[in-house]
Design an enzyme around this catalytic site. Sequence first.
Site, PDB file in Angstrom:
ATOM      1  CG  HIS A 213      76.777  20.573 -40.650  1.00  0.00           C
ATOM      2  ND1 HIS A 213      75.781  21.351 -40.220  1.00  0.00           N
ATOM      3  CD2 HIS A 213      76.208  19.528 -41.335  1.00  0.00           C
ATOM      4  CE1 HIS A 213      74.527  20.604 -40.400  1.00  0.00           C
ATOM      5  NE2 HIS A 213      74.900  19.634 -41.246  1.00  0.00           N
TER       6      HIS A 213
ATOM      7  CB  CYS B 196      70.571  15.329 -45.443  1.00  0.00           C
ATOM      8  SG  CYS B 196      69.939  16.284 -47.014  1.00  0.00           S
TER       9      CYS B 196
ATOM     10  CG  ASP C 189      71.067  18.571 -40.243  1.00  0.00           C
ATOM     11  OD1 ASP C 189      70.295  17.638 -40.812  1.00  0.00           O
ATOM     12  OD2 ASP C 189      71.849  19.056 -40.573  1.00  0.00           O
TER      13      ASP C 189
ATOM     14  CG  HIS D 104      75.143  14.579 -40.956  1.00  0.00           C
ATOM     15  ND1 HIS D 104      73.800  14.573 -40.408  1.00  0.00           N
ATOM     16  CD2 HIS D 104      75.199  16.160 -41.310  1.00  0.00           C
ATOM     17  CE1 HIS D 104      73.217  15.436 -40.733  1.00  0.00           C
ATOM     18  NE2 HIS D 104      74.003  16.345 -41.230  1.00  0.00           N
TER      19      HIS D 104
HETATM   20  P1  HMG Z   1      62.256  22.871 -57.576  1.00  0.00           P
HETATM   21  O1  HMG Z   1      61.156  22.081 -57.825  1.00  0.00           O
HETATM   22  O2  HMG Z   1      63.432  22.927 -58.689  1.00  0.00           O
HETATM   23  O3  HMG Z   1      61.816  24.447 -57.654  1.00  0.00           O
HETATM   24  O4  HMG Z   1      62.688  22.762 -56.326  1.00  0.00           O
HETATM   25  P2  HMG Z   1      61.111  25.522 -58.651  1.00  0.00           P
HETATM   26  O5  HMG Z   1      61.469  27.011 -58.546  1.00  0.00           O
HETATM   27  O6  HMG Z   1      61.134  24.682 -60.007  1.00  0.00           O
HETATM   28  O7  HMG Z   1      59.450  25.430 -58.078  1.00  0.00           O
HETATM   29  C1  HMG Z   1      58.812  24.312 -58.250  1.00  0.00           C
HETATM   30  C2  HMG Z   1      57.594  24.516 -57.057  1.00  0.00           C
HETATM   31  O8  HMG Z   1      58.348  24.695 -55.736  1.00  0.00           O
HETATM   32  C3  HMG Z   1      56.890  25.742 -57.499  1.00  0.00           C
HETATM   33  O9  HMG Z   1      55.403  25.439 -56.720  1.00  0.00           O
HETATM   34  C4  HMG Z   1      57.497  26.849 -56.543  1.00  0.00           C
HETATM   35  O10 HMG Z   1      56.632  27.859 -56.235  1.00  0.00           O
HETATM   36  C5  HMG Z   1      57.962  26.127 -55.218  1.00  0.00           C
HETATM   37  P3  HMG Z   1      54.278  25.001 -57.804  1.00  0.00           P
HETATM   38  O11 HMG Z   1      54.185  26.127 -58.897  1.00  0.00           O
HETATM   39  O12 HMG Z   1      54.709  23.741 -58.552  1.00  0.00           O
HETATM   40  O13 HMG Z   1      53.148  24.757 -56.853  1.00  0.00           O
HETATM   41  N1  HMG Z   1      58.934  26.495 -54.527  1.00  0.00           N
HETATM   42  C6  HMG Z   1      58.827  26.943 -53.378  1.00  0.00           C
HETATM   43  N2  HMG Z   1      58.087  26.635 -52.172  1.00  0.00           N
HETATM   44  C7  HMG Z   1      58.262  27.043 -51.057  1.00  0.00           C
HETATM   45  N3  HMG Z   1      59.617  27.580 -50.550  1.00  0.00           N
HETATM   46  C8  HMG Z   1      60.470  27.645 -51.613  1.00  0.00           C
HETATM   47  C9  HMG Z   1      60.265  27.233 -52.986  1.00  0.00           C
HETATM   48  N4  HMG Z   1      60.855  27.224 -54.098  1.00  0.00           N
HETATM   49  C10 HMG Z   1      60.273  26.824 -55.173  1.00  0.00           C
HETATM   50  N5  HMG Z   1      61.625  28.145 -51.248  1.00  0.00           N
HETATM   51  C11 HMG Z   1      63.835  23.602 -54.330  1.00  0.00           C
HETATM   52  C12 HMG Z   1      63.820  23.677 -55.799  1.00  0.00           C
HETATM   53  C13 HMG Z   1      65.268  24.415 -53.848  1.00  0.00           C
HETATM   54  C14 HMG Z   1      62.736  24.495 -54.018  1.00  0.00           C
HETATM   55  C15 HMG Z   1      63.778  22.161 -53.867  1.00  0.00           C
HETATM   56  O14 HMG Z   1      64.572  21.424 -54.399  1.00  0.00           O
HETATM   57  C16 HMG Z   1      63.715  22.124 -52.282  1.00  0.00           C
HETATM   58  O15 HMG Z   1      62.895  22.532 -51.634  1.00  0.00           O
HETATM   59  N6  HMG Z   1      64.660  21.058 -51.812  1.00  0.00           N
HETATM   60  C17 HMG Z   1      64.643  20.838 -50.389  1.00  0.00           C
HETATM   61  C18 HMG Z   1      66.202  21.042 -49.811  1.00  0.00           C
HETATM   62  C19 HMG Z   1      66.443  20.601 -48.645  1.00  0.00           C
HETATM   63  O16 HMG Z   1      65.612  21.178 -47.662  1.00  0.00           O
HETATM   64  N7  HMG Z   1      67.316  19.644 -48.426  1.00  0.00           N
HETATM   65  C20 HMG Z   1      67.561  19.436 -46.719  1.00  0.00           C
HETATM   66  C21 HMG Z   1      68.485  20.620 -46.352  1.00  0.00           C
HETATM   67  S1  HMG Z   1      70.117  20.770 -46.829  1.00  0.00           S
HETATM   68  C22 HMG Z   1      70.937  19.798 -45.754  1.00  0.00           C
HETATM   69  O17 HMG Z   1      70.416  18.941 -44.794  1.00  0.00           O
HETATM   70  C23 HMG Z   1      72.373  19.832 -45.678  1.00  0.00           C
HETATM   71  C24 HMG Z   1      73.066  20.610 -44.550  1.00  0.00           C
HETATM   72  O18 HMG Z   1      72.579  20.230 -43.301  1.00  0.00           O
HETATM   73  C25 HMG Z   1      74.437  20.512 -44.469  1.00  0.00           C
HETATM   74  C26 HMG Z   1      75.067  19.040 -44.596  1.00  0.00           C
HETATM   75  O19 HMG Z   1      74.695  18.376 -43.665  1.00  0.00           O
HETATM   76  O20 HMG Z   1      75.667  18.753 -45.746  1.00  0.00           O
HETATM   77  C27 HMG Z   1      72.729  22.209 -44.620  1.00  0.00           C
HETATM   78 MG    MG Z   2      73.291  18.571 -42.038  1.00  0.00          MG
END
Ligand code: HMG
Ligand code: MG
Length: 310
Positions: free
Chosen positions: A211, A244, A16, A213
């Site tokens: 959790h 985030c 994070d 922030h």
């Molecule tokens: P998408 O574009 O809808 O995915 O993204 P898709 O299934 O349509 O696929 C599109 C492309 O992404 C394809 O590649 C897939 O292979 C690839 P292409 O054919 O175009 O080359 N792909 C992936 N590659 C690697 N790993 C994967 C994966 N899945 C698909 N797992 C997706 C959907 C969820 C992947 C995207 O939206 C994403 O990666 N989002 C990032 C989310 C993130 O990391 N956010 C921060 C963390 S959450 C947070 O911080 C909150 C938390 O701390 C709690 C709080 O504070 O509230 C937890």
């Molecule tokens: Mg967080």
Amino acid sequence: MKLPQRVKLVEVGPRDGLQNEKQIVGAAIKVELIERLAASGLSVIEAASFVSPRWVPQMADGSEVLRALLTSPQRRPTVAYPVLTPNLKGFDAAVEAGAEEVAIFAAASETFSQKNINCSIGESLKRFAAVVDAASALDIRVRGYVSCVVACPYEGAVDPAKPAWVAKQLRDMGCHEVSLGDTIGAGTPAAIQRMIEACATVVPLERLAGHYHDTYGMAIANIYASLELGMAVFDSSIGGLGGCPYAVGATGNVATEDVVFLMHGLGIETGVDMEQLLNAGQFIARHLGREPGSKVARALLARCDHRQDG
Ligand code: HMG
Ligand code: MG
């Protein structure tokens, strides 16, 4: 009011924290940071994300980081290294790298769900159910997150019934713990308590984590308010790193150093050694070229410098 005697801290700085850093931090630095955090006594350290490298470039080296940690001669078998997996693609890659614990992350707000993982809450829960099924077949533990538990950067205030509903779905799926994310740090103690009370009617309190922030400086007060209700698991980030990328303006999680100082001041055990923790915080702060973001770290380090000068 009876506060818990011991709390579990889940260190989320390497994930994070670093996910929000523009400057790419190399895998070797990430691994060294995590090993220093493990040396401080933290028993759960979120190590990486298996998300799209196009969405979060900083986490593109998740496999390399996790593999290095799991095969390190310094590995401490009591330390867990969960990683974020948004879908089966991420889960498969995490398993390939040796993951023993993963985390799925849903939201209590539709707009945030779309912005963060590009799908609705309902669709995300279907994807997560597939991840939990695959994980349970391999005996891999799954933690669940709910984001925007009190407020959403796009929709404003969030009714406590919403995070409670999502938390129940995650618990019913099989998550061993559900972490309640105040993603933008807008919560204040009364709002946090109302939200926890709503969630605790559907998920046992001992399965819930806070959790928080620290965008508005309320995180420590919110942790204290959560302790008052008996919550005993908290997420925190070394040096208060992070945020985030899909919650613009939100700053990092509450600093681990500040949480440990609070707990020890209250006589609550954490299992964490402050000196080693400061060492880990200084290591990453030096690498990023800035002061540790934790007030406690700055105060303790200044005292230390003063003693050395004198
Ligand atoms: P998408 O574009 O809808 O995915 O993204 P898709 O299934 O349509 O696929 C599109 C492309 O992404 C394809 O590649 C897939 O292979 C690839 P292409 O054919 O175009 O080359 N792909 C992936 N590659 C690697 N790993 C994967 C994966 N899945 C698909 N797992 C997706 C959907 C969820 C992947 C995207 O939206 C994403 O990666 N989002 C990032 C989310 C993130 O990391 N956010 C921060 C963390 S959450 C947070 O911080 C909150 C938390 O701390 C709690 C709080 O504070 O509230 C937890
Ligand atoms: Mg967080």
